[in-house]
Write an enzyme that holds these catalytic residues in place. Sequence first.
Site, PDB file in Angstrom:
ATOM      1  CB  CYS A 142      -0.976  -0.041   1.174  1.00 39.65           C
ATOM      2  SG  CYS A 142      -2.426   1.030   0.941  1.00 39.65           S
ATOM      3  CG  HIS A 235      -4.703  -3.455   2.675  1.00 38.48           C
ATOM      4  ND1 HIS A 235      -3.541  -3.346   3.402  1.00 38.48           N
ATOM      5  CD2 HIS A 235      -5.001  -2.212   2.238  1.00 38.48           C
ATOM      6  CE1 HIS A 235      -3.145  -2.083   3.432  1.00 38.48           C
ATOM      7  NE2 HIS A 235      -4.013  -1.374   2.733  1.00 38.48           N
ATOM      8  CD  GLU A 237      -2.653  -6.801   4.548  1.00 37.00           C
ATOM      9  OE1 GLU A 237      -2.650  -5.597   4.888  1.00 37.00           O
ATOM     10  OE2 GLU A 237      -2.632  -7.151   3.343  1.00 37.00           O
TER      11      GLU A 237
END
Length: 316
Positions: A142, A235, A237
């Site tokens: 990011c 993202h 995760e």
Amino acid sequence: MPIKIPNELPALTILDKENIFVMSERRAADQEIRPMEVAILNLMPNKIETEVQILRMLANTPLQINVEFVRIHANESKNTPQAHLDNFYRLFDDIKHKQYDGLLITGAPLALLDYQQVTFWDKICEVFDWAEQNVTSTMFSCWAAHAALYHHYGLKRHLRKQKLSGVYRHHCLKPDEQLTRGFDETFSVPHSRYGFIDKSDYQSLEDIEILAESDVAGVYLAASKNKQQVYLTGHPEYDASTLSEEYFRDIAAGGKVSIPDNYFTDDDPEKEAANMWRSHGSLLYTNWLNYYVYQITPYQLDANHIKAIHPGKSRV
């Protein structure tokens, strides 16, 4: 094989309850293998939550991994207990003499600041340069991905007027590339950011290949041809609840916030969201560890051996 983490790290208990294969330092001491050395530079305010999310992704691999958590400075944290930082984190200045097989640099809530306004900008640039000489492969997530692309290549980040927040469909551009091996033709990934870099700017770089993108969220995954750098703008995760927590946090702060796209059931914030990206995230991290780290990292981990496998690349 599991990831090896400190005996008292809170993530150990959480992941063990999820039946995720992790190993305490005590048990790992009996193993007679050369484990992968992976550093995680955690720039997020709530470090404990981020630790659990990333370790969950790293755990689904046959490799044994020694994980070391790193922070950029010794400033006090409003969101993480000082005792946790003292027990489980090392300062970058204290580890920069070492070499690592892999490095993960997380995002940071700094999207609305110019890079030079970031208080640790000079230090993070030092980390970016250090990684090229001392790490087999680095994954930038990011904000860190955009920051590294700016530092290394001069690519300028643009800001949206409204935050990109939601779960978006992506498609794989190079299914035969090792990092994307096994990806579905289309897959979902959460995004939460203001910044973006134009696709044409990525394409202007000889060293970098775009591997996956979204019609809405733009370039999602790119990597250097020598496998040393991976740039990730989404993202994978995230927990199922993370976008919800961000949404209600932003509302509480008085912001004008839109409901995350394609996330809540029936677009109703009172209803729970389902995790539709966990298998993709697990595969991405496993591919990175296998093909970009384990398969090419030197057995003798030192700066000379890392330099030998990454003899350098051109800059634009």
